[in-house]
Write a protein that holds these residues in place. Structure first.
Motif, PDB file in Angstrom:
ATOM      1  N   MET A  94      -8.263 -56.708  49.948  1.00 61.81           N
ATOM      2  CA  MET A  94      -7.004 -56.558  50.670  1.00 61.81           C
ATOM      3  C   MET A  94      -7.238 -55.824  51.986  1.00 61.81           C
ATOM      4  O   MET A  94      -8.347 -55.389  52.288  1.00 61.81           O
ATOM      5  N   ILE A  95      -6.184 -55.678  52.756  1.00 64.66           N
ATOM      6  CA  ILE A  95      -6.240 -54.951  54.013  1.00 64.66           C
ATOM      7  C   ILE A  95      -6.750 -53.534  53.764  1.00 64.66           C
ATOM      8  O   ILE A  95      -6.440 -52.920  52.741  1.00 64.66           O
ATOM      9  N   ASN A  96      -7.562 -53.019  54.682  1.00 67.78           N
ATOM     10  CA  ASN A  96      -8.074 -51.669  54.532  1.00 67.78           C
ATOM     11  C   ASN A  96      -7.877 -50.866  55.816  1.00 67.78           C
ATOM     12  O   ASN A  96      -7.353 -51.378  56.811  1.00 67.78           O
TER      13      ASN A  96
ATOM     14  N   LYS B  30      -7.220 -49.754  62.395  1.00 65.69           N
ATOM     15  CA  LYS B  30      -7.775 -49.217  63.645  1.00 65.69           C
ATOM     16  C   LYS B  30      -7.700 -50.213  64.800  1.00 65.69           C
ATOM     17  O   LYS B  30      -7.856 -49.831  65.962  1.00 65.69           O
ATOM     18  N   HIS B  31      -7.453 -51.487  64.477  1.00 65.00           N
ATOM     19  CA  HIS B  31      -7.335 -52.497  65.526  1.00 65.00           C
ATOM     20  C   HIS B  31      -5.885 -52.723  65.964  1.00 65.00           C
ATOM     21  O   HIS B  31      -5.651 -53.498  66.893  1.00 65.00           O
TER      22      HIS B  31
ATOM     23  N   LYS C   6      -2.390 -52.242  67.780  1.00 68.98           N
ATOM     24  CA  LYS C   6      -2.021 -51.742  69.111  1.00 68.98           C
ATOM     25  C   LYS C   6      -1.456 -50.334  69.032  1.00 68.98           C
ATOM     26  O   LYS C   6      -1.805 -49.461  69.841  1.00 68.98           O
ATOM     27  N   ASN C   7      -0.577 -50.088  68.065  1.00 66.03           N
ATOM     28  CA  ASN C   7       0.030 -48.756  67.933  1.00 66.03           C
ATOM     29  C   ASN C   7      -0.995 -47.692  67.580  1.00 66.03           C
ATOM     30  O   ASN C   7      -0.888 -46.543  68.012  1.00 66.03           O
ATOM     31  N   TYR C   8      -1.995 -48.072  66.783  1.00 69.27           N
ATOM     32  CA  TYR C   8      -3.038 -47.110  66.417  1.00 69.27           C
ATOM     33  C   TYR C   8      -3.836 -46.698  67.647  1.00 69.27           C
ATOM     34  O   TYR C   8      -4.161 -45.517  67.838  1.00 69.27           O
ATOM     35  N   ARG C   9      -4.165 -47.670  68.492  1.00 68.76           N
ATOM     36  CA  ARG C   9      -4.993 -47.376  69.666  1.00 68.76           C
ATOM     37  C   ARG C   9      -4.274 -46.488  70.673  1.00 68.76           C
ATOM     38  O   ARG C   9      -4.912 -45.849  71.510  1.00 68.76           O
ATOM     39  N   LYS C  10      -2.943 -46.413  70.566  1.00 66.52           N
ATOM     40  CA  LYS C  10      -2.175 -45.544  71.461  1.00 66.52           C
ATOM     41  C   LYS C  10      -2.242 -44.076  71.050  1.00 66.52           C
ATOM     42  O   LYS C  10      -1.915 -43.191  71.843  1.00 66.52           O
ATOM     43  N   ILE C  11      -2.651 -43.819  69.805  1.00 66.47           N
ATOM     44  CA  ILE C  11      -2.642 -42.456  69.278  1.00 66.47           C
ATOM     45  C   ILE C  11      -3.953 -41.746  69.636  1.00 66.47           C
ATOM     46  O   ILE C  11      -5.040 -42.240  69.341  1.00 66.47           O
ATOM     47  N   LYS C  12      -3.844 -40.582  70.266  1.00 65.67           N
ATOM     48  CA  LYS C  12      -5.028 -39.842  70.690  1.00 65.67           C
ATOM     49  C   LYS C  12      -5.722 -39.169  69.502  1.00 65.67           C
ATOM     50  O   LYS C  12      -6.942 -39.138  69.422  1.00 65.67           O
ATOM     51  N   ASN C  13      -4.935 -38.618  68.599  1.00 69.96           N
ATOM     52  CA  ASN C  13      -5.500 -37.910  67.446  1.00 69.96           C
ATOM     53  C   ASN C  13      -4.803 -38.415  66.189  1.00 69.96           C
ATOM     54  O   ASN C  13      -3.713 -37.961  65.845  1.00 69.96           O
TER      55      ASN C  13
END
Length: 374
Positions: A307-309, A314-315, A317-324
């Motif tokens: 299943m999704i992990n 991490k790919h 779009k919203n995740y990549r906007k988060i600095k920490n």
């Protein structure tokens, strides 16, 4: 297939294949068209258009005045705006406390309909007819109802037990593999918190389960319901702490649903809970509760499901906007409905034995995320 009946806390539950075709017998046992003259069916477009389940249900409601409300599918529907719109439509129908609602669909429809039933006219009867595995084994029983807020999932809700739950395992036949596995995660959750033998049985039979072998899937549904209601019976409104174990994986999982903006193309509820369970198991091991051998068994089972992990997230779009991300995760976990001024989590001492741990230190969570790259 033999009918399985449960009555816990005056909550009757019936499980039988092809039950939708003749559920009028059970509806008429609890409702009477001479008294309960109106019924509102709440469902979604997937059920109403793409499956035969609504068509099978309608002939069982002869004698009632029926209103059907069809909603967009998905978690985004479960909000205050939709709640208000539907409430007004139902009130225009001039429904009374002698009438009732029917939730025909998955967990979103069940939650929203239950919340409407618990709040309209200060409470009216409703029937759960769950058509997804997740709803059949988990959300349709137990009495929790809620809608989502921009601040988190299920933060606006109440407790409202259905008057009747009708479960037809055959209704799962229209689900794809992704949605079957999505519901199966809740079964694994039940096994992890309360029954090692059930976990071992699932590990041996998971191929039969996800391919809906009739006897196997019916056994799984019944076993999960029995375990859940045994817990709910002793803590119906989650005031004693006993029921909190049912939230295994959810405090982590709800964060990923919020991060995905409840987009089902990115993640489903069970998938999010699955990632949350993995993280809870790793954290349990890291904090010294769960031994290495049992952690490996749990992780191996999830790996087999494919299943999704977390690496997929991490790919986004919203995740990549988060600095920490760790700080973001902890901030949202603090807004979870089980939180007080600290982070409280369901963790495991062993497969089949969960514990509720208060005030889990943020550094432990950050370490788990960083060390295991989960």
């Amino acid at each position: 297939m033999p009918i399985q009946n449960f009555i816990i806390n005056k909550q009757p539950i019936v499980i039988q294949n092809h039950l939708l075709k003749h559920c009028g017998n059970y509806l008429n046992k609890y409702f009477n068209p001479q008294i309960h003259q109106k019924v509102v069916i709440i469902t979604d477009q997937n059920i109403a258009i793409e499956t035969p389940w609504l068509r099978q249900l309608l002939p069982n409601l002869e004698g009632y005045t029926i209103k059907i409300i069809v909603l967009h599918p998905g978690e985004k529907t479960k909000n205050l705006k939709t709640y208000t719109q539907i409430a007004e439509r139902i009130l225009r129908f001039k429904i009374t406390r002698n009438d009732f609602l029917i939730a025909l669909g998955g967990g979103v429809i069940g939650d929203l309909t239950g919340f409407l039933a618990g709040t309209l006219l200060r409470g009216i009867d409703f029937v759960q007819i769950p058509t997804t595995l997740l709803a059949q084994i988990d959300s349709s029983v137990g009495g929790k109802t809620a809608i989502n807020s921009q601040y988190g999932k299920n933060l606006i809700g109440t407790f409202k037990r259905p008057s009747l739950v009708l479960i037809d395992p055959n209704s799962l036949s229209t689900l794809d593999q992704r949605n079957i596995k999505n519901g199966y995660i809740e079964a694994i959750k039940i096994a992890l918190i309360s029954d090692r033998k059930l976990f071992d049985w699932c590990d041996q039979n998971y191929q039969k389960i996800i391919h809906l072998e009739p006897k196997t899937i019916t056994y799984l549904i019944a076993a999960c319901i029995k375990h859940k209601l045994k817990i709910v019976k002793h803590d119906p409104e989650e005031k004693k702490g006993i029921r909190q174990v049912l939230n295994l994986g959810h405090t982590f999982g709800h964060v990923y649903e919020v991060l995905a903006d409840y987009n089902p193309r990115l993640i489903l509820h069970g998938e999010a809970v699955g990632i949350g369970i993995i993280q809870a198991m790793i954290l349990s091991n890291q904090l010294g509760y769960l031994n290495d051998e049992e952690l490996k068994l749990v992780l191996a089972h999830f790996n087999r499901l494919k299943m999704i992990n977390f690496s997929t997230i991490k790919h986004w779009k919203n995740y990549r906007k988060i600095k920490n991300f760790s700080s973001y995760l902890i901030r949202l976990m603090r807004t979870d409905k089980k939180a007080t001024n600290s982070i409280n989590l369901v963790l495991n001492k062993a497969i089949g034995k969960s514990i509720f741990v208060k005030d889990v230190k943020p550094n432990a969570i950050k370490k788990m995320i960083k060390k295991n790259n989960v």
